[in-house]
Design a protein around this motif. Sequence first.
Motif, short mmCIF file in Angstrom:
data_model
loop_
_atom_site.label_atom_id
_atom_site.label_comp_id
_atom_site.label_asym_id
_atom_site.label_seq_id
_atom_site.Cartn_x
_atom_site.Cartn_y
_atom_site.Cartn_z
N LEU A 133 0.94 -1.30 -0.04
CA LEU A 133 0.01 -0.07 -0.01
C LEU A 133 1.00 1.18 0.09
O LEU A 133 0.64 2.26 -0.51
CB LEU A 133 -1.08 0.08 1.23
N GLU A 134 2.02 1.08 0.68
CA GLU A 134 2.82 2.31 0.72
C GLU A 134 3.37 2.88 -0.70
O GLU A 134 3.80 3.79 -0.80
CB GLU A 134 3.97 1.88 1.70
N THR A 135 3.70 1.81 -1.34
CA THR A 135 4.19 2.14 -2.55
C THR A 135 3.18 2.64 -3.89
O THR A 135 3.49 3.24 -4.93
CB THR A 135 4.73 0.82 -3.35
N LEU A 136 2.00 2.63 -3.25
CA LEU A 136 0.78 3.02 -4.64
C LEU A 136 1.07 4.42 -4.79
O LEU A 136 0.98 5.24 -3.99
CB LEU A 136 -0.43 2.51 -4.02
N THR A 137 0.87 4.84 -5.94
CA THR A 137 0.77 6.18 -6.69
C THR A 137 -0.33 6.42 -7.66
O THR A 137 -0.90 5.43 -7.96
CB THR A 137 2.13 6.44 -7.34
N THR A 138 -0.51 7.56 -8.11
CA THR A 138 -1.59 7.83 -8.71
C THR A 138 -1.18 7.08 -10.26
O THR A 138 -0.22 6.99 -10.60
CB THR A 138 -1.78 9.36 -9.16
N ALA A 139 -2.60 6.51 -10.89
CA ALA A 139 -2.05 5.97 -12.00
C ALA A 139 -1.68 4.56 -12.06
O ALA A 139 -1.50 3.79 -13.20
CB ALA A 139 -1.43 6.76 -13.23
N LEU A 168 -0.10 13.55 -15.83
CA LEU A 168 -1.28 13.78 -15.70
C LEU A 168 -1.35 13.90 -14.01
O LEU A 168 -2.58 13.70 -13.47
CB LEU A 168 -2.24 12.79 -16.11
N GLN A 169 -0.50 14.40 -13.28
CA GLN A 169 -0.26 14.58 -11.90
C GLN A 169 -1.29 15.39 -11.35
O GLN A 169 -2.00 15.27 -10.54
CB GLN A 169 1.07 14.88 -11.31
N LYS A 170 -1.33 16.58 -12.17
CA LYS A 170 -2.17 17.66 -11.52
C LYS A 170 -3.65 17.51 -11.78
O LYS A 170 -4.11 16.55 -12.37
CB LYS A 170 -1.88 18.97 -12.49
N LYS A 171 -4.43 18.10 -10.93
CA LYS A 171 -5.91 17.63 -11.13
C LYS A 171 -6.56 17.92 -12.17
O LYS A 171 -7.45 17.14 -12.89
CB LYS A 171 -6.54 18.41 -9.68
N ARG A 172 -6.13 19.35 -12.70
CA ARG A 172 -6.82 19.99 -13.67
C ARG A 172 -5.74 20.21 -14.97
O ARG A 172 -4.96 21.09 -14.52
CB ARG A 172 -7.83 21.10 -13.63
N HIS A 173 -6.01 19.96 -16.12
CA HIS A 173 -5.08 20.30 -17.07
C HIS A 173 -5.76 21.11 -18.30
O HIS A 173 -7.05 20.73 -18.38
CB HIS A 173 -4.51 19.26 -17.83
N SER A 174 -5.23 21.96 -18.99
CA SER A 174 -6.08 22.55 -20.03
C SER A 174 -6.26 21.52 -21.34
O SER A 174 -5.34 20.83 -21.55
CB SER A 174 -5.25 23.71 -20.66
N PHE A 175 -7.37 21.76 -21.92
CA PHE A 175 -7.37 20.94 -23.42
C PHE A 175 -6.42 21.23 -24.26
O PHE A 175 -5.90 20.10 -24.97
CB PHE A 175 -8.65 21.17 -23.95
N GLU A 176 -5.57 22.33 -24.53
CA GLU A 176 -4.54 22.52 -25.19
C GLU A 176 -3.41 21.63 -24.77
O GLU A 176 -2.77 21.11 -25.65
CB GLU A 176 -4.24 23.92 -25.24
N PHE A 177 -3.17 21.45 -23.58
CA PHE A 177 -2.05 20.79 -23.13
C PHE A 177 -2.48 19.18 -23.17
O PHE A 177 -1.52 18.57 -23.79
CB PHE A 177 -1.74 21.11 -21.60
N LEU A 178 -3.47 19.04 -23.11
CA LEU A 178 -4.13 17.50 -23.27
C LEU A 178 -3.93 16.77 -24.55
O LEU A 178 -3.49 15.86 -24.98
CB LEU A 178 -5.49 17.24 -22.58
N ARG A 179 -3.80 18.00 -25.66
CA ARG A 179 -3.96 17.57 -27.05
C ARG A 179 -2.45 17.10 -27.36
O ARG A 179 -2.04 16.22 -28.38
CB ARG A 179 -4.30 18.81 -27.80
N THR A 180 -1.30 17.64 -26.51
CA THR A 180 -0.18 17.27 -26.85
C THR A 180 0.04 15.71 -25.94
O THR A 180 1.16 15.18 -26.53
CB THR A 180 1.09 18.17 -26.17
N ILE A 181 -0.62 15.32 -25.32
CA ILE A 181 -0.29 13.93 -24.77
C ILE A 181 -1.90 13.24 -25.17
O ILE A 181 -2.54 12.71 -24.00
CB ILE A 181 -0.20 13.97 -23.50
#
Length: 458
Positions: free
Chosen positions: A60-66, A105-118
């Motif tokens: 459990l200690e090792t778990l991270t987002t994603a 995708l660590q942050k809670k909210r990203h712009s759609f522009e940024f997400l188009r690059t990933i």
Amino acid sequence: MHSVKELLYSKSAIKDVTVAGWVRTVRDMKNIYFIELNDGSTVRNIQIVFEQDEDLLKKLETLTTASSIKVKGDLVESPKPEQKWEIKGKELTVYCITPAEEYPLQKKRHSFEFLRTIAHLRPRTNTFGSVFRVRSTIAYAIHDFFQKNGFFYIHTPIITTSDCEGAGQMFQVTTLNMEEVAKSGKLNYEEDFFGKKAYLTVSGQLEVENFAQALSKVYTFGPTFRAENSNTSRHLAEFWMIEPEMAFFELEDNMQLAESFIKYIVKFTLDRHTDEFEFFDKWVEQGLLKRLDNVLSSTFEKITYTQAIEILLKSNKKFDFPVSWGIDMQSEHERFLTEEYFKKPVFVTDYPFSIKAFYMKRNSDGKTVRAMDLLVPEIGEIIGGSQREDDLSMLLKNIEEKGLNKQDYWWYIDQRKYGSVPHSGFGLGFERTIQFITGMKNIRDVIPFFRVPGSAEF
Ligand code: ATP
Ligand code: MN
């Protein structure tokens, strides 16, 4: 294995469930671990609670987002008011620990522009996950509507040798070696794969019309390609189009079908995605549900092109493109009519022959054709359609007046010789439909991987 959605909507507690997915958040609260898990079956997460025991602690200690995990446990009533069920975890399998510092995708909210690059990672976000679940359901709704109404699905070709309707620029398909051609300075299409110039299709209409002459009610639903250099929020170089074609339908029948079709797919999709639409209404377009309700309850307006031009001229609005009879209406004009003037979807009919394709049926005035476009709020044109010219001599006249070559259309012209009947059809842009239904503002954000001028990375 259970899906998160199944468990969240369970009617009762269940002993021994298995669920797998990706960790959205993990919190360690005074010896109790709380994991929010998502598996993409719904926009909502399920909470998993692990009471610490020595063996589990290390994992459990090792778990991270994603990070990806599988959990066995019991589905029990949650003490939290915002969720009915949670899982009391008993066993944990870790598939992969995602390196937290590197994960984009660590942050809670990203712009759609940024997400188009990933674009390869964006389906993992709440917004894009929801868009693509809904996209799938809209496709299903489209087939369901046609299949229930006696239509047959025809797969029209992707590669074509006819420059169809001249709708936009076409992508050429060739196996000739461009470097060789450039070096030798010789270009002979007879040596090309098909023995003539070939393209990616811009529309399946001409082909599907031939099938309407045999099966009466047909539709195509496939990818289309347009190399037009338009960098707008409503144009893609590769997009999907739905094109029904009906024998014995006149323009009025065509519009009636289009209206019930649009309403059907909106309702079908709303009924199946309560959670996604609650999300869109809150985060993507406030008032979306009200707008869609309005679409379902309103009768679409019908005006002629000539009336539309009169309304625009009388509006006293400053448009970037000046208005006069004969113009090809721009997005700003279309949106004024549907959003501000009528405040609901509008059919515009009887456009000038000069701005429409050769196959549309001419009115007796000689100047206008039996065309219909459907304009909707937020998008503008979503459907382009018409009654087709079924009279052989008129069709030949149209081809000539448009400066086209009748040899190129011999098989299309044949229909008008052998049992020609009145018939009509239209093209609905699939991505514009998804924009319309989800409230997403940019067409690049409703197709899994977008192709636009200068960009086809993924
Ligand atoms: P527009 O004038 O908006 O560029 P069009 O008149 O060229 O569209 P049609 O040839 O009538 O479009 O195509 C039928 C439908 O396909 C349109 O109503 C629209 O919904 C959709 N469509 C057309 N071009 C594109 C594109 N480049 N990207 C996405 N959808 C498109
Ligand atoms: Mn059009």
